[in-house]
Design an enzyme around this catalytic site. Structure first.
Site, PDB file in Angstrom:
ATOM      1  N   GLY A  10       0.827  -1.215   0.000  1.00  0.00           N
ATOM      2  CA  GLY A  10       0.000   0.000   0.000  1.00  0.00           C
ATOM      3  C   GLY A  10       0.857   1.259   0.000  1.00  0.00           C
ATOM      4  O   GLY A  10       2.092   1.205   0.089  1.00  0.00           O
ATOM      5  N   LEU A  12       1.270   3.672   2.240  1.00  0.00           N
ATOM      6  CA  LEU A  12       2.075   3.859   3.455  1.00  0.00           C
ATOM      7  C   LEU A  12       2.956   2.637   3.718  1.00  0.00           C
ATOM      8  O   LEU A  12       4.139   2.779   4.050  1.00  0.00           O
ATOM      9  CB  LEU A  12       1.142   4.114   4.646  1.00  0.00           C
ATOM     10  CG  LEU A  12       1.807   4.305   6.002  1.00  0.00           C
ATOM     11  CD1 LEU A  12       2.823   5.455   5.982  1.00  0.00           C
ATOM     12  CD2 LEU A  12       0.754   4.566   7.086  1.00  0.00           C
ATOM     13  N   ASP A  36      -3.454 -12.332   3.772  1.00  0.00           N
ATOM     14  CA  ASP A  36      -4.766 -11.679   3.851  1.00  0.00           C
ATOM     15  C   ASP A  36      -5.103 -11.588   5.339  1.00  0.00           C
ATOM     16  O   ASP A  36      -5.297 -12.614   6.007  1.00  0.00           O
ATOM     17  CB  ASP A  36      -5.801 -12.520   3.096  1.00  0.00           C
ATOM     18  CG  ASP A  36      -7.181 -11.875   3.109  1.00  0.00           C
ATOM     19  OD1 ASP A  36      -7.467 -11.049   4.010  1.00  0.00           O
ATOM     20  OD2 ASP A  36      -7.987 -12.210   2.218  1.00  0.00           O
ATOM     21  N   ALA A  60      -5.500  -1.915   5.212  1.00  0.00           N
ATOM     22  CA  ALA A  60      -6.846  -1.423   5.518  1.00  0.00           C
ATOM     23  C   ALA A  60      -7.665  -1.425   4.236  1.00  0.00           C
ATOM     24  O   ALA A  60      -7.112  -1.440   3.129  1.00  0.00           O
ATOM     25  CB  ALA A  60      -6.784   0.000   6.083  1.00  0.00           C
ATOM     26  N   TYR A  61      -8.980  -1.407   4.412  1.00  0.00           N
ATOM     27  CA  TYR A  61      -9.904  -1.180   3.288  1.00  0.00           C
ATOM     28  C   TYR A  61     -10.154   0.320   3.276  1.00  0.00           C
ATOM     29  O   TYR A  61     -10.885   0.839   4.112  1.00  0.00           O
ATOM     30  CB  TYR A  61     -11.177  -1.993   3.507  1.00  0.00           C
ATOM     31  CG  TYR A  61     -12.196  -1.895   2.391  1.00  0.00           C
ATOM     32  CD1 TYR A  61     -11.811  -1.887   1.053  1.00  0.00           C
ATOM     33  CD2 TYR A  61     -13.547  -1.839   2.681  1.00  0.00           C
ATOM     34  CE1 TYR A  61     -12.749  -1.810   0.035  1.00  0.00           C
ATOM     35  CE2 TYR A  61     -14.504  -1.764   1.661  1.00  0.00           C
ATOM     36  CZ  TYR A  61     -14.091  -1.745   0.348  1.00  0.00           C
ATOM     37  OH  TYR A  61     -15.031  -1.676  -0.655  1.00  0.00           O
ATOM     38  N   THR A  62      -9.486   1.019   2.342  1.00  0.00           N
ATOM     39  CA  THR A  62      -9.422   2.485   2.392  1.00  0.00           C
ATOM     40  C   THR A  62     -10.337   3.181   1.379  1.00  0.00           C
ATOM     41  O   THR A  62     -10.288   4.403   1.264  1.00  0.00           O
ATOM     42  CB  THR A  62      -7.974   2.965   2.158  1.00  0.00           C
ATOM     43  OG1 THR A  62      -7.535   2.465   0.894  1.00  0.00           O
ATOM     44  CG2 THR A  62      -7.046   2.492   3.246  1.00  0.00           C
ATOM     45  N   TYR A 125     -16.593   3.878   6.909  1.00  0.00           N
ATOM     46  CA  TYR A 125     -15.130   3.758   7.026  1.00  0.00           C
ATOM     47  C   TYR A 125     -14.671   4.182   8.425  1.00  0.00           C
ATOM     48  O   TYR A 125     -13.918   3.460   9.088  1.00  0.00           O
ATOM     49  CB  TYR A 125     -14.475   4.635   5.951  1.00  0.00           C
ATOM     50  CG  TYR A 125     -12.974   4.769   6.053  1.00  0.00           C
ATOM     51  CD1 TYR A 125     -12.120   3.719   5.738  1.00  0.00           C
ATOM     52  CD2 TYR A 125     -12.400   5.984   6.447  1.00  0.00           C
ATOM     53  CE1 TYR A 125     -10.739   3.862   5.821  1.00  0.00           C
ATOM     54  CE2 TYR A 125     -11.027   6.138   6.525  1.00  0.00           C
ATOM     55  CZ  TYR A 125     -10.205   5.072   6.218  1.00  0.00           C
ATOM     56  OH  TYR A 125      -8.835   5.228   6.293  1.00  0.00           O
ATOM     57  N   LYS A 129     -12.889   1.904  11.265  1.00  0.00           N
ATOM     58  CA  LYS A 129     -11.532   2.223  11.733  1.00  0.00           C
ATOM     59  C   LYS A 129     -11.534   2.403  13.256  1.00  0.00           C
ATOM     60  O   LYS A 129     -10.565   2.033  13.930  1.00  0.00           O
ATOM     61  CB  LYS A 129     -10.993   3.475  11.037  1.00  0.00           C
ATOM     62  CG  LYS A 129     -10.680   3.300   9.552  1.00  0.00           C
ATOM     63  CD  LYS A 129      -9.551   2.324   9.264  1.00  0.00           C
ATOM     64  CE  LYS A 129      -8.192   2.849   9.706  1.00  0.00           C
ATOM     65  NZ  LYS A 129      -7.098   1.893   9.338  1.00  0.00           N
TER      66      LYS A 129
HETATM   67  N1  LIG Z   1      -4.937   7.505   2.504  1.00  0.00           N
HETATM   68  C1  LIG Z   1      -5.276   8.404   3.419  1.00  0.00           C
HETATM   69  O1  LIG Z   1      -5.525   9.576   3.114  1.00  0.00           O
HETATM   70  C2  LIG Z   1      -5.347   8.004   4.875  1.00  0.00           C
HETATM   71  C3  LIG Z   1      -5.725   8.973   5.815  1.00  0.00           C
HETATM   72  C4  LIG Z   1      -5.770   8.621   7.171  1.00  0.00           C
HETATM   73  C5  LIG Z   1      -5.424   7.333   7.551  1.00  0.00           C
HETATM   74  N2  LIG Z   1      -5.095   6.411   6.624  1.00  0.00           N
HETATM   75  C6  LIG Z   1      -4.764   5.051   7.074  1.00  0.00           C
HETATM   76  O2  LIG Z   1      -3.424   4.794   6.712  1.00  0.00           O
HETATM   77  C7  LIG Z   1      -3.258   3.392   6.490  1.00  0.00           C
HETATM   78  C8  LIG Z   1      -2.571   3.162   5.152  1.00  0.00           C
HETATM   79  O3  LIG Z   1      -3.391   3.710   4.132  1.00  0.00           O
HETATM   80  P1  LIG Z   1      -2.877   3.867   2.640  1.00  0.00           P
HETATM   81  O4  LIG Z   1      -3.140   5.258   2.221  1.00  0.00           O
HETATM   82  O5  LIG Z   1      -1.497   3.305   2.539  1.00  0.00           O
HETATM   83  O6  LIG Z   1      -3.938   2.913   1.896  1.00  0.00           O
HETATM   84  P2  LIG Z   1      -3.709   1.888   0.687  1.00  0.00           P
HETATM   85  O7  LIG Z   1      -2.744   2.423  -0.286  1.00  0.00           O
HETATM   86  O8  LIG Z   1      -5.103   1.546   0.243  1.00  0.00           O
HETATM   87  O9  LIG Z   1      -3.042   0.633   1.382  1.00  0.00           O
HETATM   88  C9  LIG Z   1      -3.768  -0.314   2.101  1.00  0.00           C
HETATM   89  C10 LIG Z   1      -3.223  -1.674   1.739  1.00  0.00           C
HETATM   90  O10 LIG Z   1      -3.945  -2.655   2.492  1.00  0.00           O
HETATM   91  C11 LIG Z   1      -4.155  -3.753   1.620  1.00  0.00           C
HETATM   92  N3  LIG Z   1      -5.268  -4.594   2.065  1.00  0.00           N
HETATM   93  C12 LIG Z   1      -6.588  -4.378   1.890  1.00  0.00           C
HETATM   94  N4  LIG Z   1      -7.280  -5.428   2.383  1.00  0.00           N
HETATM   95  C13 LIG Z   1      -6.370  -6.316   2.862  1.00  0.00           C
HETATM   96  C14 LIG Z   1      -6.462  -7.598   3.455  1.00  0.00           C
HETATM   97  N5  LIG Z   1      -7.643  -8.185   3.672  1.00  0.00           N
HETATM   98  N6  LIG Z   1      -5.323  -8.223   3.813  1.00  0.00           N
HETATM   99  C15 LIG Z   1      -4.120  -7.648   3.587  1.00  0.00           C
HETATM  100  N7  LIG Z   1      -3.957  -6.448   3.014  1.00  0.00           N
HETATM  101  C16 LIG Z   1      -5.078  -5.790   2.651  1.00  0.00           C
HETATM  102  C17 LIG Z   1      -4.435  -3.129   0.282  1.00  0.00           C
HETATM  103  O11 LIG Z   1      -4.257  -4.078  -0.742  1.00  0.00           O
HETATM  104  P3  LIG Z   1      -5.161  -3.993  -2.073  1.00  0.00           P
HETATM  105  O12 LIG Z   1      -4.738  -2.712  -2.737  1.00  0.00           O
HETATM  106  O13 LIG Z   1      -4.783  -5.218  -2.805  1.00  0.00           O
HETATM  107  O14 LIG Z   1      -6.586  -3.952  -1.627  1.00  0.00           O
HETATM  108  C18 LIG Z   1      -3.381  -2.022   0.238  1.00  0.00           C
HETATM  109  O15 LIG Z   1      -2.160  -2.481  -0.268  1.00  0.00           O
HETATM  110  C19 LIG Z   1      -4.651   2.773   6.632  1.00  0.00           C
HETATM  111  O16 LIG Z   1      -4.813   2.271   7.933  1.00  0.00           O
HETATM  112  C20 LIG Z   1      -5.575   3.954   6.427  1.00  0.00           C
HETATM  113  O17 LIG Z   1      -6.818   3.745   7.084  1.00  0.00           O
HETATM  114  C21 LIG Z   1      -5.020   6.721   5.283  1.00  0.00           C
END
Ligand SMILES: NC(=O)c1ccc[n+]([C@@H]2O[C@H](COP(=O)([O-])OP(=O)(O)OC[C@H]3O[C@@H](n4cnc5c(N)ncnc54)[C@H](OP(=O)(O)O)[C@@H]3O)[C@@H](O)[C@H]2O)c1
Length: 280
Positions: A10, A12, A36, A60-62, A125, A129
């Site tokens: 992902g 992050l 998974d 996460a499911y983002t 969401y 969370k």
């Molecule tokens: N993006 C933002 O603006 C934001 C803001 C505040 C907090 N956060 C938090 O920061 C964290 C990282 O977010 P991010 O921006 O890096 O999101 P991201 O790019 O969507 O990364 C999340 C990763 O989790 C994977 N994932 C989803 N379901 C899964 C499962 N069942 N088992 C294993 N892996 C799984 C996804 O894989 P797939 O792509 O294959 O589904 C993806 O690689 C999360 O906890 C999010 O809630 C993000």
């Protein structure tokens, strides 16, 4: 440190892996295909085999809007699975760092949110969370962040750079405020909190508060484009309206980091300039 990173592909997770490797850690990177996190026995076996000192959960499911119609899946990934990771980490004697979000708040407060403010999520969401924070348990680090941007994955910086390459008009909301946070700066702080086994909720964002409209102006300026190309609109003017409500105030006060003597993350304009240089 020997560290398991979940969600390693992902936005992050990729930078957490990169930073931990650079810091000399023994990194076991688990993307979704490798682990998974909704497969409880697999989580238990994976963490037991890895024998880590720490687990950093960046999975996460983002898809915020899709969560509104996929509630069960969102709760499974963002809520229940975190409990399984937490239990597996505890069995291995590993410290869990779990990443959470500004969306646990309703955004109606007239000052930045501190860690002890009462959550009141408005979206599915956010609800899921918050369930994940509770499932992570009191011994874990809960690192709440906001408006995440990095080299990997989709984010506002990449969107604006794409739009800036065209000649269409840009319109972004001016009534949602937050702190853009960059994975290049978040990753080292997450690692540090893991090393220190810092229990409890920590707000971890870059410094500098802007609306999305103001942020887009900053991105355009950093890319050498004309900031006046973007027009401010209100959330009510968004067509079509977004299924999931967003907090108007997403500003997270990094109170706990300050109290514990950690240095503040940089003003967001510094990592923004670095990211634009990488992407350009
Ligand atoms: N993006 C933002 O603006 C934001 C803001 C505040 C907090 N956060 C938090 O920061 C964290 C990282 O977010 P991010 O921006 O890096 O999101 P991201 O790019 O969507 O990364 C999340 C990763 O989790 C994977 N994932 C989803 N379901 C899964 C499962 N069942 N088992 C294993 N892996 C799984 C996804 O894989 P797939 O792509 O294959 O589904 C993806 O690689 C999360 O906890 C999010 O809630 C993000």
């Amino acid at each position: 440190m020997r560290v398991v990173v979940t969600g390693a592909a992902g936005q992050l997770g990729a930078d957490v892996v990169r930073h931990c490797v650079a810091a000399g850690d023994d990194v076991i990177a688990a993307d979704r295909a490798t682990l998974d996190i909704t497969d409880e026995p697999a989580v238990r076996a994976f963490v037991a085999d890895a024998r880590p000192d720490a687990v950093i959960n960046a999975a996460a499911y983002t898809a915020v809007d899709a969560c509104e119609t996929n509630r069960d899946h969102a709760l499974l990934v963002n809520g229940r699975a975190v409990g399984w990771i937490s239990a597996a980490a505890a069995d291995a004697g590993a410290h869990l760092v779990h990443v959470s979000t500004d969306y646990v708040f309703d955004g109606t407060l007239d000052r930045p949110y501190r860690e002890d403010d009462v959550p009141h999520p408005q979206s599915v969401y956010g609800v899921t969370k918050l369930a994940g924070e509770q499932a992570a348990g009191a011994a874990a680090t809960i690192a709440r962040t906001s408006w995440v941007c990095g080299e990997h994955g989709d984010n506002m910086v990449k969107l604006v750079l794409r739009l800036a390459a065209g000649d269409g008009e840009l319109a972004f909301v001016d009534d949602q405020r937050g702190c853009p946070s960059f994975t290049a700066d978040l990753a080292p702080m997450l690692r540090r909190l893991a090393v220190d086994r810092a229990a409890g909720i920590h707000h971890v964002t870059n410094q500098g508060v802007v609306s999305w409209y103001e942020f887009v102006r900053e991105v355009l300026a950093a890319a050498g484009a004309d900031p006046s190309r973007v027009r401010p609109i209100s959330t009510a003017e968004l067509q079509p309206p977004r299924p999931a409500p967003r907090p108007a105030n997403s500003v997270l006060d990094n109170h706990r980091l300050r109290l514990s003597g950690y240095p503040a993350l940089r003003d967001f304009r510094a990592p923004l300039a670095e990211l634009v240089a990488i992407l350009s």
